[in-house]
Write a protein that holds these residues in place. Structure first.
Motif, short mmCIF file in Angstrom:
data_model
loop_
_atom_site.label_atom_id
_atom_site.label_comp_id
_atom_site.label_asym_id
_atom_site.label_seq_id
_atom_site.Cartn_x
_atom_site.Cartn_y
_atom_site.Cartn_z
N SER C 259 17.42 -23.31 -30.47
CA SER C 259 18.69 -22.90 -29.86
C SER C 259 18.58 -21.44 -29.52
CB SER C 259 19.88 -23.14 -30.81
OG SER C 259 20.12 -22.00 -31.62
N ASN C 260 19.49 -20.95 -28.68
CA ASN C 260 19.48 -19.53 -28.35
C ASN C 260 20.49 -18.75 -29.19
OD1 ASN C 260 22.01 -19.79 -27.04
ND2 ASN C 260 21.01 -20.35 -25.13
N ALA C 261 20.95 -19.33 -30.30
CA ALA C 261 21.92 -18.65 -31.16
C ALA C 261 21.33 -17.35 -31.71
CB ALA C 261 22.33 -19.56 -32.30
N VAL C 262 22.16 -16.32 -31.72
CA VAL C 262 21.76 -15.02 -32.26
C VAL C 262 22.77 -14.62 -33.32
CG1 VAL C 262 21.46 -12.59 -31.72
CG2 VAL C 262 20.64 -14.31 -30.12
N PHE C 263 22.27 -14.32 -34.48
CA PHE C 263 23.14 -13.92 -35.59
C PHE C 263 23.04 -12.42 -35.81
CE2 PHE C 263 23.64 -13.03 -40.18
CZ PHE C 263 24.98 -13.40 -40.31
N VAL C 270 19.41 -11.36 -35.29
CA VAL C 270 18.35 -12.31 -35.56
C VAL C 270 18.43 -13.53 -34.65
CG1 VAL C 270 17.19 -13.63 -37.36
CG2 VAL C 270 18.55 -11.62 -37.98
N ALA C 271 17.38 -13.74 -33.89
CA ALA C 271 17.27 -14.95 -33.08
C ALA C 271 16.34 -15.94 -33.78
CB ALA C 271 16.72 -14.59 -31.69
N GLU C 272 16.33 -17.15 -33.29
CA GLU C 272 15.47 -18.17 -33.91
C GLU C 272 14.00 -17.92 -33.60
OE1 GLU C 272 16.43 -22.24 -33.32
OE2 GLU C 272 18.57 -21.92 -33.66
N LYS C 273 13.15 -18.43 -34.46
CA LYS C 273 11.72 -18.40 -34.20
C LYS C 273 11.39 -19.35 -33.05
CE LYS C 273 10.60 -19.31 -38.53
NZ LYS C 273 9.76 -19.51 -39.74
N PRO C 274 10.21 -19.16 -32.45
CA PRO C 274 9.78 -20.13 -31.42
C PRO C 274 9.71 -21.53 -32.01
CG PRO C 274 8.30 -18.22 -31.47
CD PRO C 274 9.21 -18.09 -32.66
N MET C 275 9.84 -22.53 -31.16
CA MET C 275 9.63 -23.91 -31.60
C MET C 275 8.31 -23.98 -32.36
SD MET C 275 10.75 -26.11 -28.34
CE MET C 275 12.49 -26.40 -28.00
N TYR C 276 8.28 -24.82 -33.39
CA TYR C 276 7.19 -24.71 -34.35
C TYR C 276 5.79 -24.94 -33.78
CZ TYR C 276 4.21 -25.16 -38.32
OH TYR C 276 3.18 -24.98 -39.20
N PHE C 277 5.60 -26.03 -33.01
CA PHE C 277 4.24 -26.29 -32.57
C PHE C 277 4.26 -27.11 -31.27
CE2 PHE C 277 -0.18 -26.83 -34.81
CZ PHE C 277 -0.75 -26.05 -33.81
N PHE C 278 3.11 -27.54 -30.85
CA PHE C 278 2.95 -28.07 -29.50
C PHE C 278 3.75 -29.34 -29.24
CE2 PHE C 278 -0.58 -29.57 -32.02
CZ PHE C 278 -0.76 -30.90 -31.66
N LEU C 279 3.93 -30.16 -30.27
CA LEU C 279 4.67 -31.40 -30.01
C LEU C 279 6.11 -31.10 -29.62
CD1 LEU C 279 3.27 -33.82 -32.72
CD2 LEU C 279 2.61 -33.57 -30.31
N GLU C 280 6.72 -30.09 -30.25
CA GLU C 280 8.09 -29.70 -29.89
C GLU C 280 8.10 -28.95 -28.56
OE1 GLU C 280 6.66 -29.12 -32.78
OE2 GLU C 280 8.00 -29.54 -34.46
N ARG C 281 7.27 -27.91 -28.50
CA ARG C 281 7.30 -27.04 -27.32
C ARG C 281 6.96 -27.81 -26.05
NH1 ARG C 281 6.25 -21.57 -25.39
NH2 ARG C 281 6.13 -21.86 -23.15
N TYR C 282 5.99 -28.71 -26.15
CA TYR C 282 5.50 -29.36 -24.94
C TYR C 282 5.92 -30.82 -24.82
CZ TYR C 282 2.89 -25.06 -24.33
OH TYR C 282 2.55 -23.74 -24.16
N MET C 283 6.94 -31.23 -25.58
CA MET C 283 7.39 -32.63 -25.53
C MET C 283 7.58 -33.11 -24.09
SD MET C 283 10.86 -34.39 -27.11
CE MET C 283 11.89 -33.79 -25.72
N MET C 284 8.33 -32.37 -23.33
CA MET C 284 8.60 -32.80 -21.96
C MET C 284 7.35 -32.66 -21.08
SD MET C 284 11.51 -34.16 -21.93
CE MET C 284 11.53 -34.49 -20.16
#
Lengths: 341, 341, 341, 341
Positions: C259-263, C270-284
């Motif tokens: 998400s782009n939520a910023v606390f 603090v923003a979120e970390k990048p998506m964890y790994f290739f299956l998430e990042r490159y799903m599409m």
């Protein structure tokens, strides 16, 4: 595996049909009904593996193998179809709003409550990854006691004037999502509304008796104050942001874009505009909400957006409308009392 | 209160004169000398309260009330003026580079080391708020063991071709700041350099025997690898970024702009370009570096950028130059050995 | 509608099976084969509507109704299965790399070129929305003449040491994606490679004869210089960024987050970390690449990533490996000549 | 060169003294007066080159060589000192607010208008680089016709309760800056105010008869609607943002930080908090506003924030106060009529 019937094969009915086939593994669209069924719709349904296509929704209600229906018909049909479907023993997912008429919503609530069946209202934004990230932070106590909630909601284009005339007004048509969002993010009820409206987009909207721009202040039962700003048209696209500020910090979300590419050139540092409109921005939210509905049926749990969640934003919307008309803050109690709620 | 004499009233001499008067309360510019002194310069000096203006810098060196000099003359005069000023008993702040000729830098080092006087080299970027934030994070151990260091450094415009011809080449003129930055951020020494150069901005630079675009890979004594990318021209302005990546995380800085205003319009979401060039971007860094120099004199502490810090980037620059010429990695030891260092 | 057979039901085979069923409407997975077929795999396949499950991939090759196969077996089987499948008259989508052995890739190329069948290599990142946004900007001329290309690619975790030992080394296993990305973004060929490698993550990787951290400089035929930085482990997650800088500007992409939520809290913003790994990042991206492959079959057009696109990054990887071993820049021609290419 | 006398050597008086000496080359602080003058203040003044230090401000008013005074005394002295200084023939820069009592502001206006002397009110935020970037975009027509204006203004800490008691209330003490900002950004007048207030920070503030959290909706003469949200305490620091949305786009500013460094670690991607409070955030704005005042004197032009600009936000503040007390929207005309304006 839950068998679903979709009533209404317009834009939103198709969105649900497609997202169920892709993203809701424990559900299957068994049939779709639309009074204006045509070859195009049939081809679309067949491509998704939906072989039962009807002009008469009653065939869906009569199908013993269908456990749940999605009501995607025109707004005026939401409440009668909800009641008829519940009475036919179906779980119901109903697009928002249940109705513009509070008395009709009350009837739906009565029928739902007596039935033991699941009822969910289509406030899809609750299932968006960004809004959900705020909700989770708020619910976890991360931001402390809520103080100020802000929701920005602007459309990329005003709807056709013919639509505006039957829309129930901006508060029941557009802001209703934001009223729901305030309730969702805060987990609290709205007690009082003050709304300022103006016509800054298109004079025809004013001539139709509506407004196209609004700022609405909401007092919440938990002591926080919320403020929503709306506009029917933002030239840069669909603007959907929110922020909750509390005693331990603030959490805010911004818009999603098709890519995060940033171009630095002679003109400046340029990022992409927000995703154009709700079908793009909330594509996955549409899938998640139906998945949640199906899971609630399978697990016999409360739906995440129940019939009362369908009622409350309508009350807030009516209060906002009255506030603009009378130039004063209006309590939800005042509206509720009118309907003996 | 330290009395300062400035030798050289060109652009950088004036920058220091102005920033001392605004931001260095424990120093006063007592005199300024420039062989091309004219009415304009005298008026500028007087407006800052500098009443002693000379064509002959020797008057500054002879002034017993001046404890420190800033050498802002042309590059070829940096090393002889450094030596002469030290021999006159002055603390010296010398603009970078000390010299293009390592032997001359060695002479400066010898004189400085024997003198007990302060000597600081004008690597102003070390005093920039952004780079300093990285340095502090790295030095505090926050990023863990360093693994990869990246520095991007691109100018908004290539200098005039006449300047290019006498600049000593891109590595000694422009990249020298980045070599210093790698040493500063890492707190480690460079051991080996591999540089790739190309002419992509202006063929005239190539005809002058120089390159205008470069990617330089540096091996560091601490086991990390650094990479610098340079270009003499970026159409969007002065691009100065850095990142240090380590076992506990990465810290990165981006560019500063004149404001953080973001405009969302039909064309996209547009932020301002980076500040145009070094005088804007590093205005406060120029003040902080002289403040640091004056404090080192007052407190008799080591300067933050000493004479050896002036030498090392020149060795790295010579290694980079040789690397491009010979198409192979070049160790710093190889360069140092050439000069019996 | 294209019928597909998947050879290999491991992680990546399943990713493709699922994404085809969701996102590739003009393809159907008719059969899947895996020598270690078990009940779990069968159940997974059946849930997706794949009823034909085999231990012997030859049953897929023998099926006249299957037009295309996806080769998702272990790397050493990629080239022999490619050849066998082509010879069986199937269009082939092969996971990267085709092989670590250039001679075997050559054999595949010969067979593919003689066949008239489609062949695509699984460089999925080319189909990612962010990288594609850069590609389109570069290809459209928006950034002008390319000068510097930067690719950052860091994994969230190093693979198991047993995997490292058979991986072919970091350049053929991990950087190969980045070599492909440089070719994709630039639309140009790499001519020379200089690589610096180090072991900063896990000494066991060094003991296995590999490195875990690298900076690779690439000269391109179009005159640009590219630089890749790699690390097998970044504590903040999967770091996949790129930038192309040219005479009209620079375009850069950053990481995607859930998400782009910023606390904003006491500790910082603090923003979120990048998506964890290739299956998430490159799903599409996995879905888009197979869609592209299926479209190429249906429309009889060239695949977007052909067999030569599978060969070139291997040559670059071998050059990088040699560069680290011999401490010098290595031309692609030198590697190509070794293999009479 | 304008000679300035500063009346009041508290925090804000010192800020002006220092920023004039650094950043306002065409002005000189000739004298400073404070009834509580002590050695510390004298030392501070002398260090800035201000040799005339008085306990009696009348000595400043009597000094023929002083053309302008800065009134930095306590709020209750702003209006009488303004009048006395004008009557003494001095140009006046007066810290905000001119007074809490509209009648007293009226007296100041009458005296100022009759005098032909310059009068400027200390709405420093108008001179901040970020807010100014919005103003310039709006004034240039870049955003088209204004529709919605949003101002967020939250302090890092609530003031001491003793201060709260004499502050005139949140609207006249804190929001007054935001009322001014709405007028400045829009270039339009406020016609109606609806304010919601709550006590969410400290019950003692409520016991003192004030509120610490507010959302204020403002109707503007140009047809736009503005909304301000305030809180006396944000744990992450001084939060000062604004956005103007119009028919051609929206322009927004965010907070400034001490550096733009971003740390990516196991906990997330962390940027710095906003600059702590107004002295840091608006340091340069304080310099720019006095520079603007001095320039107006030198060039005999209208000041950028005149006496009426000091009056209007007080009227808006009183309307907001009444709105909270009476739970209804209040027009500015209603307040103005109370004072025969």
């Amino acid at each position: 595996m839950i068998n679903i019937g979709i009533i209404g094969a317009g834009r939103i009915g198709r969105v649900h049909g497609e997202s169920i086939s892709k993203f809701v593994p424990n559900a299957k669209v068994k049939a779709i009904a639309d009074p204006f069924l045509n070859d195009n719709t049939i081809a679309w349904a067949n491509a998704l593996g939906i072989t039962e296509t009807y002009t008469d929704y009653k065939k869906i209600l009569a199908d013993k193998d269908i456990q749940a229906v999605l009501i995607c018909a025109s707004t005026d049909m939401h409440s009668p179809l909800s009641i008829e479907a519940i009475q036919a023993g179906k779980h119901v997912f109903c697009e928002k709003p249940i109705d513009h008429d509070v008395n009709k919503i009350k009837e739906v609530l009565d029928v739902v409550n007596a039935s033991g069946l699941k009822y969910q209202v289509g406030f899809n934004r609750r299932f968006d990854h960004n809004f959900r990230a705020i909700k989770e932070a708020v619910a976890s106590g991360k931001i402390g006691k809520q103080q100020i909630i802000k929701v920005t909601s602007r459309d990329p284009e005003a709807p056709p004037i013919e639509y505006v005339k039957v829309s129930g007004g901006i508060f029941l048509d557009m802001t209703i999502h934001d009223f729901d969002m305030v309730r969702y993010l805060s987990g609290s009820e709205v007690t009082e509304v003050f709304a300022v409206g103006s016509v800054t987009v298109d004079p025809a909207i004013g001539e139709a008796g509506d407004i196209d721009t609004a700022v609405i202040t909401l007092k919440l039962a938990n002591g926080a104050t919320a403020v929503i700003d709306n506009c029917r048209k933002a030239v840069y696209g669909y603007d959907q942001r929110a922020e909750v500020f509390g005693t331990k910090g603030a959490i805010a979300i911004s818009n999603d874009s098709n890519s995060n590419a940033v171009f630095s050139g002679e003109e400046g540092v340029v990022a992409e505009k927000p995703m154009y409109f709700f079908l793009e921005r909330y594509m996955m939210a549409y899938a998640h909400e139906v998945k949640s509905f199906v899971d609630a049926i399978e697990n016999d749990t409360e739906t995440e957006v129940n019939a009362n969640d369908g009622l409350q934003p309508v009350l807030i919307g009516l209060a906002a409308k009255k506030s603009v008309q009378e130039g004063r803050p209006v309590t939800i109690k005042e509206i509720a009392d009118e309907y003996n709620l």
